[in-house]
Scaffold this motif. Structure first.
Motif, PDB file in Angstrom:
ATOM      1  N   LEU A  34      -5.369  -1.138  -4.229  1.00 50.60           N
ATOM      2  CA  LEU A  34      -6.706  -1.626  -3.889  1.00 50.60           C
ATOM      3  C   LEU A  34      -6.764  -2.191  -2.475  1.00 50.60           C
ATOM      4  CD1 LEU A  34      -7.749  -3.368  -7.235  1.00 50.60           C
ATOM      5  CD2 LEU A  34      -8.912  -1.441  -6.132  1.00 50.60           C
ATOM      6  N   ILE A  35      -5.748  -2.947  -2.091  1.00 47.19           N
ATOM      7  CA  ILE A  35      -5.784  -3.569  -0.766  1.00 47.19           C
ATOM      8  C   ILE A  35      -5.582  -2.523   0.331  1.00 47.19           C
ATOM      9  CG2 ILE A  35      -3.393  -4.291  -0.351  1.00 47.19           C
ATOM     10  CD1 ILE A  35      -6.423  -6.579  -0.022  1.00 47.19           C
ATOM     11  N   VAL A  36      -4.821  -1.477   0.051  1.00 47.74           N
ATOM     12  CA  VAL A  36      -4.673  -0.377   1.012  1.00 47.74           C
ATOM     13  C   VAL A  36      -6.030   0.296   1.220  1.00 47.74           C
ATOM     14  CG1 VAL A  36      -3.670   1.924   1.348  1.00 47.74           C
ATOM     15  CG2 VAL A  36      -2.203   0.014   0.678  1.00 47.74           C
ATOM     16  N   GLN A  37      -6.740   0.566   0.131  1.00 42.80           N
ATOM     17  CA  GLN A  37      -8.085   1.165   0.242  1.00 42.80           C
ATOM     18  C   GLN A  37      -9.019   0.254   1.033  1.00 42.80           C
ATOM     19  OE1 GLN A  37      -9.274   1.852  -3.813  1.00 42.80           O
ATOM     20  NE2 GLN A  37      -7.788   3.498  -4.109  1.00 42.80           N
ATOM     21  N   PHE A  38      -8.953  -1.039   0.774  1.00 42.50           N
ATOM     22  CA  PHE A  38      -9.778  -2.013   1.487  1.00 42.50           C
ATOM     23  C   PHE A  38      -9.430  -2.027   2.979  1.00 42.50           C
ATOM     24  CE2 PHE A  38     -10.163  -6.391   3.111  1.00 42.50           C
ATOM     25  CZ  PHE A  38     -11.527  -6.602   2.952  1.00 42.50           C
ATOM     26  N   ALA A  39      -8.137  -2.027   3.291  1.00 43.66           N
ATOM     27  CA  ALA A  39      -7.692  -2.080   4.687  1.00 43.66           C
ATOM     28  C   ALA A  39      -8.197  -0.886   5.485  1.00 43.66           C
ATOM     29  CB  ALA A  39      -6.166  -2.152   4.751  1.00 43.66           C
ATOM     30  N   PHE A  40      -8.094   0.303   4.909  1.00 45.91           N
ATOM     31  CA  PHE A  40      -8.494   1.507   5.630  1.00 45.91           C
ATOM     32  C   PHE A  40      -9.996   1.749   5.557  1.00 45.91           C
ATOM     33  CE2 PHE A  40      -3.978   3.080   4.624  1.00 45.91           C
ATOM     34  CZ  PHE A  40      -3.475   2.430   5.732  1.00 45.91           C
ATOM     35  N   GLY A  41     -10.611   1.423   4.421  1.00 48.20           N
ATOM     36  CA  GLY A  41     -12.038   1.662   4.257  1.00 48.20           C
ATOM     37  C   GLY A  41     -12.901   0.577   4.876  1.00 48.20           C
ATOM     38  N   GLU A  42     -12.784  -0.635   4.362  1.00 47.07           N
ATOM     39  CA  GLU A  42     -13.635  -1.743   4.810  1.00 47.07           C
ATOM     40  C   GLU A  42     -13.269  -2.268   6.189  1.00 47.07           C
ATOM     41  OE1 GLU A  42     -16.344  -3.066   3.129  1.00 47.07           O
ATOM     42  OE2 GLU A  42     -16.038  -1.354   1.803  1.00 47.07           O
ATOM     43  N   LEU A  43     -11.973  -2.421   6.441  1.00 49.31           N
ATOM     44  CA  LEU A  43     -11.543  -3.003   7.709  1.00 49.31           C
ATOM     45  C   LEU A  43     -11.335  -1.959   8.806  1.00 49.31           C
ATOM     46  CD1 LEU A  43      -8.984  -5.714   6.492  1.00 49.31           C
ATOM     47  CD2 LEU A  43     -11.460  -5.920   6.886  1.00 49.31           C
ATOM     48  N   GLY A  44     -11.228  -0.695   8.426  1.00 53.65           N
ATOM     49  CA  GLY A  44     -11.040   0.366   9.417  1.00 53.65           C
ATOM     50  C   GLY A  44      -9.687   0.331  10.107  1.00 53.65           C
ATOM     51  N   LEU A  45      -8.687  -0.235   9.438  1.00 55.08           N
ATOM     52  CA  LEU A  45      -7.354  -0.294  10.045  1.00 55.08           C
ATOM     53  C   LEU A  45      -6.716   1.093  10.054  1.00 55.08           C
ATOM     54  CD1 LEU A  45      -5.870  -3.586   8.513  1.00 55.08           C
ATOM     55  CD2 LEU A  45      -7.060  -3.271  10.690  1.00 55.08           C
ATOM     56  N   HIS A  46      -5.778   1.271  10.961  1.00 59.97           N
ATOM     57  CA  HIS A  46      -5.006   2.512  11.047  1.00 59.97           C
ATOM     58  C   HIS A  46      -3.668   2.375  10.318  1.00 59.97           C
ATOM     59  CE1 HIS A  46      -3.163   6.136  12.602  1.00 59.97           C
ATOM     60  NE2 HIS A  46      -2.145   5.412  13.026  1.00 59.97           N
ATOM     61  N   GLU A  47      -3.120   1.154  10.312  1.00 57.40           N
ATOM     62  CA  GLU A  47      -1.803   0.938   9.712  1.00 57.40           C
ATOM     63  C   GLU A  47      -1.766  -0.387   8.967  1.00 57.40           C
ATOM     64  OE1 GLU A  47       2.810   0.777  11.209  1.00 57.40           O
ATOM     65  OE2 GLU A  47       1.373  -0.473  12.278  1.00 57.40           O
ATOM     66  N   LEU A  48      -1.086  -0.355   7.842  1.00 56.31           N
ATOM     67  CA  LEU A  48      -0.761  -1.558   7.097  1.00 56.31           C
ATOM     68  C   LEU A  48       0.758  -1.591   6.998  1.00 56.31           C
ATOM     69  CD1 LEU A  48      -2.504  -3.749   5.798  1.00 56.31           C
ATOM     70  CD2 LEU A  48      -2.369  -2.503   3.653  1.00 56.31           C
ATOM     71  N   TYR A  49       1.373  -2.700   7.360  1.00 50.68           N
ATOM     72  CA  TYR A  49       2.831  -2.792   7.326  1.00 50.68           C
ATOM     73  C   TYR A  49       3.243  -4.020   6.527  1.00 50.68           C
ATOM     74  CZ  TYR A  49       2.479  -6.395  10.947  1.00 50.68           C
ATOM     75  OH  TYR A  49       2.172  -7.540  11.646  1.00 50.68           O
ATOM     76  N   LEU A  50       4.520  -4.053   6.176  1.00 50.82           N
ATOM     77  CA  LEU A  50       5.062  -5.198   5.448  1.00 50.82           C
ATOM     78  C   LEU A  50       6.531  -5.356   5.796  1.00 50.82           C
ATOM     79  CD1 LEU A  50       7.008  -4.148   2.861  1.00 50.82           C
ATOM     80  CD2 LEU A  50       4.793  -3.333   2.082  1.00 50.82           C
ATOM     81  N   ARG A  51       7.023  -6.539   5.496  1.00 53.67           N
ATOM     82  CA  ARG A  51       8.448  -6.834   5.618  1.00 53.67           C
ATOM     83  C   ARG A  51       8.916  -7.288   4.245  1.00 53.67           C
ATOM     84  NH1 ARG A  51       8.512 -11.493   9.288  1.00 53.67           N
ATOM     85  NH2 ARG A  51       6.457 -11.796   8.400  1.00 53.67           N
ATOM     86  N   VAL A  52      10.083  -6.792   3.837  1.00 51.50           N
ATOM     87  CA  VAL A  52      10.594  -7.108   2.508  1.00 51.50           C
ATOM     88  C   VAL A  52      12.109  -7.262   2.591  1.00 51.50           C
ATOM     89  CG1 VAL A  52      10.728  -4.657   1.860  1.00 51.50           C
ATOM     90  CG2 VAL A  52      10.592  -6.393   0.066  1.00 51.50           C
ATOM     91  N   LEU A  53      12.626  -8.235   1.865  1.00 49.29           N
ATOM     92  CA  LEU A  53      14.079  -8.394   1.799  1.00 49.29           C
ATOM     93  C   LEU A  53      14.681  -7.140   1.170  1.00 49.29           C
ATOM     94  CD1 LEU A  53      14.214 -12.108   0.636  1.00 49.29           C
ATOM     95  CD2 LEU A  53      14.894 -11.226   2.875  1.00 49.29           C
ATOM     96  N   SER A  54      15.770  -6.667   1.727  1.00 49.13           N
ATOM     97  CA  SER A  54      16.348  -5.386   1.292  1.00 49.13           C
ATOM     98  C   SER A  54      16.830  -5.399  -0.162  1.00 49.13           C
ATOM     99  CB  SER A  54      17.505  -4.979   2.212  1.00 49.13           C
ATOM    100  OG  SER A  54      18.554  -5.926   2.121  1.00 49.13           O
ATOM    101  N   ASP A  55      17.090  -6.569  -0.707  1.00 49.34           N
ATOM    102  CA  ASP A  55      17.553  -6.617  -2.101  1.00 49.34           C
ATOM    103  C   ASP A  55      16.399  -6.737  -3.111  1.00 49.34           C
ATOM    104  OD1 ASP A  55      16.872  -9.233  -1.542  1.00 49.34           O
ATOM    105  OD2 ASP A  55      18.724 -10.099  -2.320  1.00 49.34           O
ATOM    106  N   ASN A  56      15.157  -6.708  -2.632  1.00 48.84           N
ATOM    107  CA  ASN A  56      14.002  -6.771  -3.521  1.00 48.84           C
ATOM    108  C   ASN A  56      13.614  -5.341  -3.934  1.00 48.84           C
ATOM    109  OD1 ASN A  56      11.683  -7.367  -4.928  1.00 48.84           O
ATOM    110  ND2 ASN A  56      10.794  -8.649  -3.316  1.00 48.84           N
ATOM    111  N   VAL A  57      14.472  -4.740  -4.721  1.00 52.07           N
ATOM    112  CA  VAL A  57      14.370  -3.323  -5.081  1.00 52.07           C
ATOM    113  C   VAL A  57      13.083  -3.018  -5.844  1.00 52.07           C
ATOM    114  CG1 VAL A  57      15.502  -1.453  -6.348  1.00 52.07           C
ATOM    115  CG2 VAL A  57      16.872  -3.097  -5.067  1.00 52.07           C
TER     116      VAL A  57
END
Length: 172
Positions: free
Chosen positions: A110-133
């Protein structure tokens, strides 16, 4: 504004959510997956709401199970850069009984759809600890791709951890 899909909906966060959000965010079960593990105070949260969320610099939602109308976590987009049209995604499920049931993956969709649709963003990124499989698998299911791994970049409780950067571009 209310975003809905497959048994959950997202509603904008309000000041009335402060106690619940702090309870979740400051719990060990949530903090253990965060790079920043210091407890958040009510004053810090209020400042976050007034200086970031209320001004449209951060979009934060409460994840709610539709059937029971029960809040279970939060999802947000922060560090929004309008020039490059990108923002950083974040999520946590605060209710331990809701973990592993697919709610986080649906909220991420849902938030990806919101980011690209409502906000018009081109990219959504994140950072995650490598052991959070579990989280990495969920993000991949939504369409995020691993861009890189920064080795031993996060020092948490005296130990160094790798951090993975993932992203999804509009149209992917």
């Amino acid at each position: 504004m209310k975003l809905e899909k497959e048994g959950i909906y997202l509603r904008p966060i309000t000041a009335d959510d402060t106690e619940m959000v702090l309870h979740w965010r400051n719990s060990d079960s949530v903090k253990r997956f965060y790079l920043y593990r210091k407890d958040i105070t009510p004053e810090e949260h209020s400042r976050w709401l007034s200086e970031k969320v209320d001004k449209g610099l951060v979009y934060q939602f409460i994840i709610v199970v539709s059937e029971s109308d029960r809040p279970i976590g939060s999802v947000y987009i922060q560090h929004i850069d309008q020039t490059s049209q990108r923002g950083e995604f974040g999520i946590f499920i605060g209710e331990t009984s809701a973990v592993g049931r697919g709610f986080g993956t649906t909220a991420a969709e849902l938030i990806v759809q919101f980011a690209f649709g409502e906000l018009g963003l081109h990219e959504l990124y994140l950072r995650v600890l490598s052991d959070n499989v579990r989280a990495i698998r969920s993000y991949e299911h939504v369409g995020f791709s691993v861009e890189g791994n920064t080795r031993e970049v996060a020092c948490i409780d005296g130990a160094y951890h790798d951090v993975i950067r993932m992203s999804i571009k509009r149209g992917e």
